[in-house]
Write an enzyme that holds these catalytic residues in place. Structure first.
Site, PDB file in Angstrom:
ATOM      1  N   ASP A 150    -103.042 -32.280  -9.243  1.00 32.51           N
ATOM      2  CA  ASP A 150    -103.741 -32.542 -10.508  1.00 32.51           C
ATOM      3  C   ASP A 150    -103.194 -33.808 -11.182  1.00 32.51           C
ATOM      4  O   ASP A 150    -101.993 -33.921 -11.396  1.00 32.51           O
ATOM      5  CB  ASP A 150    -103.519 -31.321 -11.417  1.00 32.51           C
ATOM      6  CG  ASP A 150    -104.163 -31.453 -12.793  1.00 32.51           C
ATOM      7  OD1 ASP A 150    -105.043 -32.319 -12.972  1.00 32.51           O
ATOM      8  OD2 ASP A 150    -103.796 -30.655 -13.683  1.00 32.51           O
TER       9      ASP A 150
ATOM     10  N   HIS B 154    -102.555 -29.102 -18.972  1.00 35.36           N
ATOM     11  CA  HIS B 154    -102.197 -29.929 -17.808  1.00 35.36           C
ATOM     12  C   HIS B 154    -100.815 -30.535 -18.004  1.00 35.36           C
ATOM     13  O   HIS B 154    -100.503 -31.061 -19.069  1.00 35.36           O
ATOM     14  CB  HIS B 154    -103.205 -31.060 -17.630  1.00 35.36           C
ATOM     15  CG  HIS B 154    -104.615 -30.584 -17.417  1.00 35.36           C
ATOM     16  ND1 HIS B 154    -105.136 -30.346 -16.159  1.00 35.36           N
ATOM     17  CD2 HIS B 154    -105.592 -30.281 -18.297  1.00 35.36           C
ATOM     18  CE1 HIS B 154    -106.385 -29.927 -16.283  1.00 35.36           C
ATOM     19  NE2 HIS B 154    -106.694 -29.870 -17.568  1.00 35.36           N
TER      20      HIS B 154
END
Lengths: 554, 554
Positions: free
Chosen positions: A194, A367
Site C-alpha cells: 500500500d 493508512h
C-alpha cells in the site's frame, strides 16, 4: 520453467479500483475487486470499475477471489466481476468475517444470492490449486482487514491490502507483525505494498487517540452534536458511542449505510451499544439539545447524504439550527474537497459550530505513513517490491522508501495498470502489457469509457444541441412542410426568433444546392446539411452545439 | 438625515467576484468589479460575474469605479460592467498604476478602447461628488494593491481590498500602516475587511522568504527547472529571475499571460531583468539542461495552460523528460486541487522531480492571517465592521476576530451579497436586500443562471437525448413516413435496434390514441407523445434522457 505472474488491473497510477491478478501454473487468484467514483467530467456515469476483460477471457482458470477488506475501493466491483465469471458458478470469494458479511450484503443488493463466499480466519491456510492462501491480520479503518499471502513452490507473494501499524487499536488487536516477520524469515519473493500515505512522514496516529479528542469536543458543546464519519469505520462509530454514553447523550444513527454497517458490526461483535442508548432519527427532535448525538453519513459532502441534506435544510427528521455542533471526523478524499467545503459553509450559514480535523485531531488515517511502510519492508524483507495503491507520485515515493531501507532499486518495480511483473528462478522483469483501464457503470449497463454516449454527453453538456427537421418530397426533393428548428441548451438571449428564421433559410439554401447537384440519398443530404449548419451556427454564436439534421422524405 | 449605504454585490458567502457599492446622497462609487471561474456543474459556462442589475438601474448615479488591484476576482468583470454603464460614456475607472495598466489591457481585448481610466497615486485625494477618494498603499501578491478610503461628511468607509502586512516586501515598500493609523485616529465609520485567511492563525510569511527557498531548490537541481506561479505575481517572478541569474541559468517565459504580465511589469519598473537573461520558449531545447529555468503558467492545473500541456506532452516548444525539476510556487485555489494533483501526477509519470509547498516553503500567501486582520482592526479602530471576501465560514471567523480585539459584536455586520448596511448619525443596521447573485458568461452572451439553456445542458449531460420525428397526414393524422428515432448520449449497448423498433411502435400507439381522441393540435400531440415516450424509455432504461418528439404535418 515455473513462472509467477503478478498483474495489476487497477490501483496503479490512480487512487481506487484496486485489483491484482496473481497467476501461477496457469491458475489465477484475484486479490481485490475495487471500484472508483466518477469524476465531474464523467457526465452521468455512476461508477468506475477496472477493465477486467483479462479475467473474462481467463474465467476458467480463476481459482478464487480474495478480498482484503470491506471498503468500496477493494470490494465494490465484486458483483460485476462475479457476473462476468459465471454468477453462481463463479469461483469462491474469501475474506475476513466482516469483509464477507459486507460482500454478502452487497451481492444481495445485486440479486446475486447463490455465490460462494467463505470467511477465513487469519493464520488458517487453504490450498487453491498451486497456491496456499493465508490471511494475515492487519489494522486499518475498518475491522477484519487482512494482508494476503499466496505461497507457491516458487515463492511467496504478499499483498498488504490497506494497512497501518496501529499499536493500540480500539479492539486491542494490533497487526500481526510477528507473522509478517516469520514470513520475512521464510522469504517473501514479492511484496505488493500500500502506497496511499507514502507522502506523509513519520508514524500515523493510533485510532485510539481519536476518542479522547472527540470527548473533549463533545464536552465543550452545549447544543446538539452531529458527528459525520465513514459508515464503515466501525471503531470510530464505537468511540462516538462511548463518548456519547459518557456524557449521557442519546445516539441517533442517520443515513442508510450508517445504519446498515452498524447493524453488521453489532451482529459480528465489532461494536457494542449500551441498552437504551440508541434513538431513531425521528426521535431526535423529542430530546433536549444537550442530550443528543447524531451520527451521520455525508463526511465527503456526497450530494444525497444525510448531512448534505441537513445542511440544505432538506432532511426528513432533523433540522439543524444555530447552536448545533457538527464534527467532521474524517478528511476529504482527494477530489471531494469542494463538496466538503460547500457543506461546511452551508453549516456556518445556518449558524452551526463546525469542528474539523484542521481544528483538532478528531480523525486518524487508516493508512500507514512512511515509517510504517519502511517497517513493513524491514519485516518482510522481500526480494522484489511492487508499490501499489497509489498515483504515480505515491508509487515513486514508495519506491524511494524501499531504496532508503536498502533494497536495490533494480528490484523495485514501478508498475502500471495492465503491466505484469513476471518472476521465475532466474529473476524478475516486466512482461507484455495486458488490456486494462476503466469500465463505466452507466445506468443498467457497463461500457467502455470511449463509448460514444459519453462523448456525446460531453458535447451536449458544453454547447447544447440544434435539431433541424426538413421534410422533402420523394419525387423532386423540394420542401413539403416548414422546416422545424429546435434547440436545447444553446445560449442565446435575444436573437432566438431571428436565428431560427436564418437557419430555416440556410436549410433551404443547402437543400437547393443539394437538389441542384442531384444529391438525393438521405444520408448524404443530412451530411451536407450538417456541415452547412454547423459552420453557420458557429459563425453566428461562436459555439459548437451538436447539429442534428433530420431529413424526412414523404 | 444623511445616510451612507454599503451594498456588497459579490464576495460574501463565496470566494471571488468581489464587488462593493458605496452610496451617499444618491451618488455611487463602486469598489471592485471581480469575477469567478465556473465550477464543474456550470456546464459550458465560461465566467461568472456578480449580478449587477442594481448598477444598471442606477447607471446615471455612478460617480466612479475604483479597482483595488489587478486580480481577476477584483477586476475581471470590468468590461461587462462598463458596457452596462454606457461603454465609452461610462464613469471613470480609478486604481493604482499597474491596476490601471492591467485594466486597459483587458478592455483592449474586449474592444472597449475609449473608456476613461485614471491611475491615482496613494495618498492623493480626489473629489467624486459627495465622496473624497484616497488610495492607501498595501502589500499583496501583486504590486500596486491599495485599500480604498471613501470620505463623506457622515464618516469614512475603508475597503481594504486584498492585503497582507508584509514587513519586508520584495520592492521594499510595506503597507502604509502609518496612514491607516492616521485614518483610525481621524475615525473610520465602517471597515470592510478581507477575510480570505481568517482561518489561518498567526502572521503570514513575507514574500521575501520565498526567494532563498527557491534558490535552495534550484541549487539542488541538476537538470532543467520549470517554475510555475501566478503570472500576476510579479515579485515572485522577479525572485525566480534573480535566483536563475545567480545560478547562471537563462530564463524562458512560457504562457501568454506570463509574457503579458512580465511585459507590463517591466514597462512600469516593477520587474528588472538582466540583459541577455531571457530566451524564447523555442530556444529552451538549444541550451544544456542545467542552464535553463522555464517560468510557466499553469500553477492551477488549468486545462489549456502551458504547464498542463507540457505534462501531457502537448507543448509546442518544450518536451519534459526525466531529470527535469518542476517547482509549484503557488498553492491550489479551493476547487482546483484535483486539476493540480492530476498535473503533478502526470509529471511524476514522465519522471520529473516535483517540488511543491508541501515539501518546502516556496510560496507565501498574499492574504494576511488572523494577527494581521486583528492588526488592521486595531489600527483603523472602526466604529462598524463588515467582513468581506470570504465564504460564510471565513466571515464568521473574521467576526470572531473583531470580537477578540474588543469590538462590540452588535457593531459587526455579517452581511451577504445583496444585503446592504445603512449608516447614519443614529447608528447602523441592515437595509432591505437588493437583487444580487450570479450572471453567467456563456459564449458571446451573458445570462441568468436560472437560464433554461443551462438547465437543459444539465439534463443532456446526465442522460442524453431522444429525438423522435413522426410525419403525419394533415388530413387524418395517419403516419405518412417511417418514424425517425435518434438518440445521442444515451447509454445502451446491445438493445439499440430492438429499442428503436419498440419506440416506433410506442409512437404509433400514442398517435393512434390521440387520433382516436380526435387530438389534432400539433403541440398537444407532441405533449402526449412526450409523456408516453418518457415513461416508456424510463421503464426500459431506468434513465431519464430528454425526450423530444417532433410531429411534422404534410
Amino acid at each position: 520453467m515455473n513462472r509467477l505472474r503478478v498483474l495489476p488491473l487497477g490501483g496503479l497510477g490512480e487512487i481506487g479500483k484496486n485489483m491484482m491478478v496473481v497467476e501461477y501454473e496457469d491458475r489465477i487468484v484475484v486479490v481485490d475487486t475495487g471500484l472508483r467514483f466518477p469524476t465531474a467530467e464523467m457526465l452521468g456515469i455512476d461508477l468506475v470499475l477496472p477493465d477486467f476483460s483479462y479475467l473474462r477471457e481467463r474465467a476458467a482458470d480463476v481459482e478464487a477471489i480474495v478480498i482484503t477488506h470491506g471498503h468500496e475501493d477493494h470490494l465494490g466491483a465484486l458483483p460485476w466481476v462475479l457476473r462476468a465469471l459465471g454468477g453462481s458458478d463463479a469461483p469462491t470469494v474469501y475474506g475476513g468475517r466482516l469483509t464477507v458479511a459486507m460482500a454478502r450484503s452487497k451481492l444481495d443488493e445485486h440479486r446475486l444470492r447463490d455465490c460462494d463466499l467463505q470467511d477465513l480466519a487469519p493464520g488458517e491456510t487453504i490450498g487453491l490449486g498451486p497456491f496456499d492462501l493465508e490471511l494475515i491480520h492487519m489494522t486499518h479503518s475498518i475491522p477484519d482487514a487482512c494482508a494476503v499471502a499466496l505461497r507457491t513452490d516458487l515463492g511467496t507473494v504478499l499483498v498488504t491490502g490497506d494497512y497501518k501499524f496501529d499499536q493500540t487499536p480500539v479492539d486491542g488487536d494490533p497487526a500481526d507483525v510477528s507473522r509478517l516477520a516469520e514470513l520475512g524469515r521464510e522469504g517473501v519473493l514479492l511484496l505488493c505494498g500500500d502506497s496511499t500515505n507514502a507522502d506523509r512522514a513519520g508514524f500515523s496516529p493510533s485510532e485510539r487517540v481519536v476518542g479522547p479528542r472527540l470527548e473533549e469536543v463533545f464536552a465543550r458543546a452545549d447544543g446538539r452534536i452531529i458527528v459525520t464519519s465513514f459508515a464503515s469505520n466501525i471503531h470510530r462509530v464505537q468511540q462516538v458511542i462511548d463518548a456519547a454514553a459518557d456524557l449521557d447523550r442519546k445516539v441517533a444513527l442517520v443515513g442508510r449505510s450508517m445504519r446498515k454497517n452498524v447493524g453488521i458490526g453489532r451482529s459480528l461483535g465489532h461494536i457494542e451499544v449500551p441498552d437504551g442508548l440508541l434513538i431513531g432519527p425521528q426521535e431526535v427532535e423529542d430530546w433536549p439539545d444537550h442530550r443528543v448525538v447524531v451520527v451521520s453519513t455525508g463526511s465527503q459532502g456526497e450530494p444525497l447524504s444525510a448531512l448534505r441534506r441537513m445542511a440544505h435544510n432538506d432532511h426528513r427528521s432533523i433540522k439543524l439550527h444555530a447552536g448545533d455542533t457538527v464534527v467532521f471526523s474524517a478528511t476529504p478524499i482527494p477530489g471531494n474537497e469542494r463538496a466538503v467545503s460547500e457543506t461546511v459553509d452551508r453549516l456556518y450559514h445556518i449558524g452551526c459550530n463546525v469542528v474539523t480535523t484542521a481544528d483538532t485531531p478528531i480523525h486518524a488515517s487508516g493508512h500507514g505513513y512512511t515509517e510504517e511502510l519502511k517497517l513493513m519492508l524491514n519485516l518482510v524483507k522481500p526480494r522484489y517490491v511492487m508499490p501499489v495503491h497509489g498515483d504515480h507520485k505515491r508509487i515513486h515515493l514508495h519506491a524511494e522508501l524501499a531504496a532508503a531501507v536498502g533494497i536495490d532499486p533494480e528490484r523495485v518495480f514501478r508498475a502500471d495498470n495492465g503491466l505484469p511483473v513476471e518472476l521465475d528462478a532466474s529473476g524478475a522483469r516486466f512482461g507484455e502489457p495486458e488490456e486494462s483501464g476503466m469500465i463505466f457503470v452507466d445506468g443498467v449497463d457497463i461500457g467502455d469509457p470511449a463509448d460514444v454516449a459519453l462523448r456525446d454527453r460531453r458535447m451536449l453538456s458544453a454547447d447544447g444541441i440544434f435539431i433541424v427537421v426538413a421534410t422533402i418530397s420523394e419525387q423532386d426533393g423540394s420542401p413539403v412542410a416548414d422546416t422545424e428548428v429546435i434547440f436545447r441548451g444553446v445560449p442565446f438571449v435575444e436573437q432566438a426568433d431571428r436565428l431560427r428564421q436564418e437557419i430555416r433559410e440556410e436549410v433551404e439554401r443547402s437543400l437547393a444546392r443539394s437538389a441542384a447537384d442531384d444529391l438525393r440519398e438521405i444520408d448524404l443530404l443530412q451530411q451536407e446539411l450538417h456541415d452547412d449548419l454547423a459552420a453557420f451556427v458557429y459563425d453566428r454564436l461562436r459555439r459548437r452545439p451538436m447539429v442534428l439534421p433530420v431529413v424526412v422524405e414523404v
